[in-house]
Each structure stands twice: as C-alpha cells, then as structure tokens.
Design a protein around this motif. Structure first.
Motif, short mmCIF file in Angstrom:
data_model
loop_
_atom_site.label_atom_id
_atom_site.label_comp_id
_atom_site.label_asym_id
_atom_site.label_seq_id
_atom_site.Cartn_x
_atom_site.Cartn_y
_atom_site.Cartn_z
N LYS A 181 -42.51 -27.89 17.57
CA LYS A 181 -41.21 -28.15 17.71
C LYS A 181 -40.56 -27.94 16.26
O LYS A 181 -39.54 -27.42 16.02
CB LYS A 181 -40.78 -29.46 18.60
CG LYS A 181 -39.24 -29.29 18.66
CD LYS A 181 -39.12 -30.92 19.51
CE LYS A 181 -37.60 -30.93 19.64
NZ LYS A 181 -37.38 -32.26 20.40
N ARG A 182 -41.34 -29.04 15.64
CA ARG A 182 -40.88 -28.94 14.08
C ARG A 182 -40.79 -27.50 13.47
O ARG A 182 -39.62 -27.12 12.63
CB ARG A 182 -41.66 -29.88 13.06
CG ARG A 182 -41.41 -29.83 11.54
CD ARG A 182 -42.56 -30.50 10.98
NE ARG A 182 -43.45 -29.41 11.09
CZ ARG A 182 -44.89 -29.46 10.50
NH1 ARG A 182 -45.30 -30.48 9.99
NH2 ARG A 182 -45.62 -28.39 10.57
N ASP A 183 -41.82 -26.85 13.58
CA ASP A 183 -41.84 -25.49 13.02
C ASP A 183 -40.95 -24.45 13.36
O ASP A 183 -40.30 -23.93 12.65
CB ASP A 183 -43.14 -24.86 13.06
CG ASP A 183 -44.40 -25.46 12.15
OD1 ASP A 183 -44.13 -26.69 11.60
OD2 ASP A 183 -45.34 -25.05 12.10
N PHE A 184 -40.66 -24.64 14.81
CA PHE A 184 -39.40 -23.60 15.28
C PHE A 184 -38.17 -23.88 14.86
O PHE A 184 -37.35 -23.27 14.40
CB PHE A 184 -39.69 -23.68 16.86
CG PHE A 184 -40.74 -22.96 17.27
CD1 PHE A 184 -41.16 -21.67 16.81
CD2 PHE A 184 -41.53 -23.29 18.57
CE1 PHE A 184 -42.25 -20.93 17.49
CE2 PHE A 184 -42.47 -22.49 19.34
CZ PHE A 184 -42.80 -21.24 18.74
N GLU A 185 -37.89 -25.40 14.85
CA GLU A 185 -36.52 -25.77 14.52
C GLU A 185 -36.32 -25.28 13.06
O GLU A 185 -35.14 -24.96 12.57
CB GLU A 185 -36.48 -27.20 14.60
CG GLU A 185 -36.32 -27.87 16.08
CD GLU A 185 -36.11 -29.37 16.27
OE1 GLU A 185 -35.66 -29.76 17.17
OE2 GLU A 185 -36.90 -29.83 15.41
N GLU A 186 -36.99 -25.49 12.38
CA GLU A 186 -36.92 -25.27 10.73
C GLU A 186 -36.63 -23.67 10.56
O GLU A 186 -35.92 -23.32 9.73
CB GLU A 186 -38.28 -25.79 10.05
CG GLU A 186 -38.14 -25.44 8.29
CD GLU A 186 -39.30 -25.83 7.65
OE1 GLU A 186 -39.26 -26.34 6.44
OE2 GLU A 186 -40.25 -26.15 8.23
N GLN A 187 -37.76 -23.04 11.06
CA GLN A 187 -37.27 -21.47 11.22
C GLN A 187 -36.25 -20.89 11.80
O GLN A 187 -35.53 -20.14 11.19
CB GLN A 187 -38.66 -20.70 11.56
CG GLN A 187 -38.42 -19.37 11.25
CD GLN A 187 -40.04 -18.55 11.78
OE1 GLN A 187 -40.67 -19.02 12.76
NE2 GLN A 187 -40.17 -17.44 11.03
N ILE A 188 -36.16 -21.26 13.01
CA ILE A 188 -34.90 -20.93 13.68
C ILE A 188 -33.62 -21.33 12.85
O ILE A 188 -32.71 -20.29 12.80
CB ILE A 188 -34.81 -21.58 15.05
CG1 ILE A 188 -35.76 -21.03 16.09
CG2 ILE A 188 -33.44 -21.34 15.65
CD1 ILE A 188 -36.06 -21.83 17.10
N GLY A 189 -33.46 -22.40 12.22
CA GLY A 189 -32.26 -23.01 11.67
C GLY A 189 -32.06 -21.89 10.42
O GLY A 189 -30.93 -21.46 10.03
N VAL A 190 -33.19 -21.50 9.68
CA VAL A 190 -32.71 -20.73 8.30
C VAL A 190 -32.45 -19.29 8.73
O VAL A 190 -31.53 -18.75 8.27
CB VAL A 190 -34.29 -20.68 7.51
CG1 VAL A 190 -34.02 -19.77 6.51
CG2 VAL A 190 -34.63 -21.97 7.17
N LEU A 191 -33.01 -18.73 9.85
CA LEU A 191 -32.74 -17.64 10.27
C LEU A 191 -31.23 -17.28 10.84
O LEU A 191 -30.52 -16.40 10.42
CB LEU A 191 -33.65 -17.02 11.30
CG LEU A 191 -35.31 -16.82 11.06
CD1 LEU A 191 -36.07 -16.61 12.14
CD2 LEU A 191 -35.28 -15.59 9.82
N LEU A 192 -30.98 -18.30 11.54
CA LEU A 192 -29.47 -18.19 12.13
C LEU A 192 -28.48 -18.54 10.84
O LEU A 192 -27.65 -17.71 10.90
CB LEU A 192 -29.46 -19.62 12.99
CG LEU A 192 -30.03 -19.18 14.41
CD1 LEU A 192 -29.75 -20.63 15.42
CD2 LEU A 192 -29.40 -18.00 15.14
N ASP A 193 -28.75 -19.23 10.10
CA ASP A 193 -27.79 -19.42 8.81
C ASP A 193 -27.87 -18.58 8.13
O ASP A 193 -26.88 -18.36 7.28
CB ASP A 193 -28.40 -20.62 8.06
CG ASP A 193 -28.15 -22.12 9.00
OD1 ASP A 193 -27.57 -22.24 10.04
OD2 ASP A 193 -28.90 -23.21 8.25
#
Length: 626
Positions: free
Chosen positions: A124-136
C-alpha cells in the motif's frame, strides 16, 4: 483538441506502444540494472524510444516507471529517488510526444508472482507514493500492468479512486486462461474490477498473441467494458548469447484484427516487441471495421496431445477408489522407534555399491533411506534419480535433501514437481554449504531461498499453490523435514531457531550427529515442548583421522573429548569397530528419549549402519519390556 482518454477508448481501437526494457536490451543497454533509473541517467535514450513508438503509430505511450516503486528500487539503492524517477518519467514522455499521443503512467505489481511475503502495508505504501507522483505530474491515465493477483490489483485501483477519477487500465498477467494466479475465475475478476471503477481491463505479458486470444475467450461478452491486450512477441529463446523473441511484426498485424474483433479497444505489445511490431499493428487497424469474431477455440490455440497406442481410461479405472496411503515417517515415529539411514549418492556413474547398501539396509529393516543434495558442495549423483531407483528396485522409502544453494526459484519448484510426479514425498529442507568450498569452487551459490522460505514454499505446494502464487491443478503431499544443529554454545538459541522452522511448516526434525550422552539428554529436555518429532543424529566414526576431520573441519559437527580420545590412532577394522561401539552407547541414551533415530553412513561403509540398524531393532524389544 483530442478527447479525454476514456472517451477515445470508447470510440475505436487505439494502438498502444511496445516494450521498454527488452527493447533497451536489444539496443545494447545492460541487464541487471534499473531501467527506470535511465530516466535520470539517460533521459535522451528513453525519449527516443517514446518517439520511435509514437512514429510507429502508438496513440498511447507508457511512462518508463513500471518498477519505480520503493520496494523494487531498493534493490538498487534507489528507494529515496521514487519521486524523482517517476516525475522524470512523465516529463520525458510528455516532451517526446507532446499532444500527439496520450501519456499513461505505468505501475507494476509490487508483489509480482513470487512476492507473497511482502506485507500489505508495504504494498500500500509503495502504491500510494507512486500513484501520487504520477497524478501530480499530469498523466492522461494510469496503467496497472502485469498483475498476478486480483486482490493486489484491486488495492491499487482503490487507492487511485480515492484520489482521482482519471482513466485506469487494469491488466493481468495470466498463464492459465481461466483464472488469475490467486485462483479467481477471470469472469469474476473482470466483473469485480469493473464494479470498483476500472475503465479498461485486459492482459499483458506472460503469453504471446495466441495465449492472450485464448484468455479473451473467458471474458464475458456482456461485460460492456473496453478490453486491452499487450502480448509478448512469443516465447523468448537464447541464441548466440542473446535473448531473442520469434513473433514477427507480420504475425502481430494478423493478430491485431482478431483482438479487435474480440472486443479489444487498446492493442499494444509487451516483452520482445519493438517499434516494427507496433507499426504493423497500426497498419492492420487503419480503417478497421469489425468482422465476425474469430477467436480461436481452446483446441485451436493449444491442440490436444494424442499419444499413439495409448489406451483409453476405463470407467472402472476413473472411478476406482484411491489406494490406502502408506504411513509417513511422522506417523511411524509417533508409534515406535523409527530409523532413517543416510547413504551418500556416488560421486561417479557407478551405482552398484549404493544399491547394494540400500538393499542391505532394507533387509536390516531401516524405515527410510535419506540422500544428501551435494553435501559439502561436493558434486554427486542426483538424489532425485536415485530416489526413483530406490522405490523401483529396492522398495525402500527414499527421503531426499533439498538444498537452497544450487537452484533458483524456477529450478526448485521444477525439482519439487518432479519429486511429486514420482510419488517421492519425504524431503529434508537444508540451506546447503557454499559452492566455493566444494569441488567446483568456480560455481556460484544461488540461495534464492533460505531454509525457512523453502519450507514455506514446499508447504505451499501442499496447498495446491505454485511458488508464483498460481493455483496448481492438484495438491502435493510432501512431508517436510528441517535440520537442527545442537552442537552449539547456546542451545537455547538453536532451539528458538528450530521453533521458527516448525512455525514455517516443518513436520519433523533431523539433527546433526551428537557424540555426547549429556548433550542428548539436554536436547531431550529443551525440545520436550515441541510439537513435531525429532530424529537424533548418530554418525559412527570410521577412524581416528575421520574423528579429527569431522571435529575440526566439518561445520555443525563437534566431538566430545572422550570420543576423540577413544578413537585416537585407530584405523581400519579396529577404527570401525570402536566407532560402532561408541555409536551403540550413544543409541542407548538416545532411544530412551527419542523414537526417531537418524544414522549416517561413513564412506559408503554401509555394514556399519546395517549393524546399528539391527542394534536399534534388537533394543526395541527390551525397551518395550521396561
């Protein structure tokens, strides 16, 4: 101005891009590195690949961020650069293709096929971090690709939906056309993902066009959601020192229209594909209009194998009741004294003496014959082959050691599947001595698994689940042993380590040889609480020199001063006779505390362990009468 990605996918089939990593390899870049780090080190190279795919006709370009997650980047010491690498991946793709193509953020599975032990919190930590950067960073959509398990894919999708209504493409990597790797029927998996907010669902990797066409057969026709396919360029081969893929661009062109007829609205390529493959897809889909669906049947994709002269199974054979299972070693040792004898596989191609020893030990009523897996990293004959011969020719139960040293995950599972096919179900999981200390010091030690992990993985086969997490068609039935070295300074810590092996799934324990009666009693006292039986190791000494070698040079073996004194200077028959006498004295103590006895044969002198096996059998009656 082009429509948003969701609208575009609803109108007509779009062309995706092809492989990044395997194409970089074809361009001469090294393997064994983080291709995602090239976003920082070689941005011009990554940009050029994007431009080549766009020029070939790709309407959707994936960012070079497939493995740009904390856990995966940590393998290369890059875990602190997650944000930098992902942001750079989006910027490179956007600059390379501008508004001529949609830019989607690529996100791979954290667990993958063999990462079952990674905690959900870490995933979950890994997904949240990567998803956040890609969306931003301003992607047009997100691509969740090469996922094996529905739950992990569902988790990633839910994290996206908490933050954004962006278009999301969800893709499974499947080998079995009917189920995901965690055993969920594909129709159920697709329906669940649609209900959770997926815009496109499909397949990528693991299979070429034929395999993915077969998987599409399982997708419900009334699902009413766009499908995506990114097949590999066939099965890889190793030619002249290079990995090559055989599926041609022309083959991809013919497959593209069949994918589209089957409902695919996004068609690209995965491992082994190049800009030439994508150009072929683009040409094939130009001015596409649907035709009658032409997905090949399962039989056309995977023709049935007909063995000439093979008899058909009769109704009686199919419905015959299973034979009564033979009691396992664990069953036996809970009822009576049980003897396992180790006999080393030969170092050459002559098995005559080995088979003679096996027959003699069976005649002496040994309960099982155990064989090491290249112990001390010395090359010996395969214990798998010898185990099969023992069952066939001698009729004694084989118990094979499985070392972590020599096989990677692929080889280990393959090895275990072979044991299961031969109905060889008793094994001992060991770490294995490092290869550099053996007779081929230039060879490498693999150690993909620890002894704890290999126990868990073999136990997983008993649940009908492959190492990758993929369901198997049936369950294995391994009885799994673990090794225990009590010849240590802190026996309590060794017992704690043993408890961890039992927690991992060990069904019984086999100890290193013990030469001190007081230590045998201490082991019995300190392991009394354990739930699994222990086979205490006894190794008869062959000579004084043999005693000194074992004590000083072999890890895990420690002789008492008294035993070394008694063996000092003895050779030949005198040494063997004294060695057997010492072993009998140790057996007297061991049998009072343990039902399990593990005898080790020195230098193929099986006469010694035959004598000791007969001694145990003769003592069983007197012990029963006490």
């Amino acid at each position: 101005m082009k429509p948003d990605l969701r609208t575009a996918l609803a109108r007509k089939p779009l062309v995706g891009d092809g492989a990044m990593a395997t194409y970089l390899y074809q361009l001469g870049l090294p393997v064994g590195v983080s291709f995602e780090e090239f976003n920082l080190l070689k941005p011009d190279v990554i940009a050029d690949v994007h431009r080549q795919y766009a020029a070939a006709g790709a309407e959707i370009i994936e960012t070079n961020t497939y493995s740009a997650q904390h856990h995966k980047l940590s393998r290369y010491g890059l875990e602190k650069k997650v944000e930098e690498i992902n942001a750079a991946g989006v910027a490179i793709a956007r600059k390379a293709v501008g508004q001529n193509a949609y830019v989607v953020g690529s996100i791979g599975a954290v667990r993958g096929g063999a990462g079952k032990n990674i905690r959900t919190a870490t995933v979950k930590r890994d997904f949240e971090e990567q998803i956040g950067v890609l969306l931003d960073s301003g992607v047009d959509g997100l691509l969740l690709e090469t996922f094996f398990d529905l739950d992990e894919l569902s988790l990633a999708l839910s994290l996206i939906r908490r933050r954004s209504d962006i278009s999301v493409i969800c893709q499974f990597a499947v080998e079995d056309a009917e189920r995901t790797h965690d055993g969920i029927p594909l129709p159920d998996a697709f329906r669940r993902l649609k209900s959770e907010g997926a815009d496109v669902i499909g397949f990528n990797c693991r299979s070429g066009p034929a395999g993915i066409l077969r998987a599409l057969e399982m997708v419900p026709q009334n699902l009413d959601i766009p499908l995506s396919v990114f097949p590999n360029a066939g099965i890889p081969d190793y030619v002249d020192g290079k990995v090559v893929y055989s599926a041609t661009p022309e083959y991809f062109a013919s497959s593209a229209r069949r994918f589209a007829d089957a409902g695919a609205k996004l068609i690209g390529g995965c491992c082994g594909t190049t800009p030439e493959h994508i150009a072929a897809i683009s040409r094939a889909l130009k001015d596409y209009s649907p035709t009658v669906p032409s997905i090949p049947s399962s039989e056309a994709v995977r023709p049935p194998i007909v063995i000439e002269g093979a008899p058909e199974a009769s109704a009686e054979a199919v419905g015959a009741p299973p034979q009564q299972a033979e009691p396992s070693i664990v069953d036996l040792v809970r009822k009576r004294h049980t003897v396992i004898v180790e006999l080393d596989p030969p170092r050459d191609l002559d098995i005559t003496k080995f088979m003679a020893g096996a027959q003699a030990l069976k005649d002496a009523k040994a309960d099982a014959l155990t064989m090491a897996d290249n112990s001390l990293a010395v090359t010996r004959m395969s214990n798998l082959a010898l185990a099969a011969l023992l069952k066939e020719r001698v009729g004694i139960r084989p118990l094979a050691h499985i070392a972590c040293r020599d096989r990677n995950l692929i080889g280990t599972q393959s090895h275990m599947m072979g044991f299961d096919a031969l109905d060889i179900d008793h094994v001992l999981a060991v770490t294995g001595d490092p290869a550099k200390f053996g007779d081929l010091p230039g060879s490498s030690s693999v150690y993909d698994l620890t002894s704890f992990e290999i126990i868990r993985m073999i136990k997983q086969l008993n649940e009908g689940i492959a190492f990758s997490g993929k369901p198997l068609k049936q369950k294995a039935k391994f009885v799994i042993g673990a090794a225990f070295n009590p010849n240590v300074k802190h026996l309590d810590k060794a017992v704690q380590r043993l408890e961890r092996k039992i927690s991992a799934g060990a069904d019984y324990i086999m100890t290193q040889p013990v030469y001190d009666p007081e230590l045998i009693e201490r082991i019995a006292e300190m392991t009394r609480h354990l739930s699994v039986p222990i086979f205490l190791g006894i190794f008869p000494l062959a000579s004084g020199r043999n005693a000194e070698y074992l004590h000083n040079e072999v890890p895990g073996i420690q002789l008492s001063d008294e035993v070394r004194r008694r063996m000092s200077g003895l050779e030949g028959a005198a040494g063997r006779a004294e060695g057997v006498k010492i072993a009998e004295e140790l057996l007297d103590v061991a049998m009072a505390h343990f039902n399990g006895i593990y005898l080790m044969t020195p230098f193929m002198a099986y006469e010694m362990t035959v004598s000791l096996t007969e001694y145990v059998r003769s003592r069983c009656g007197s012990l029963a009468g006490n």
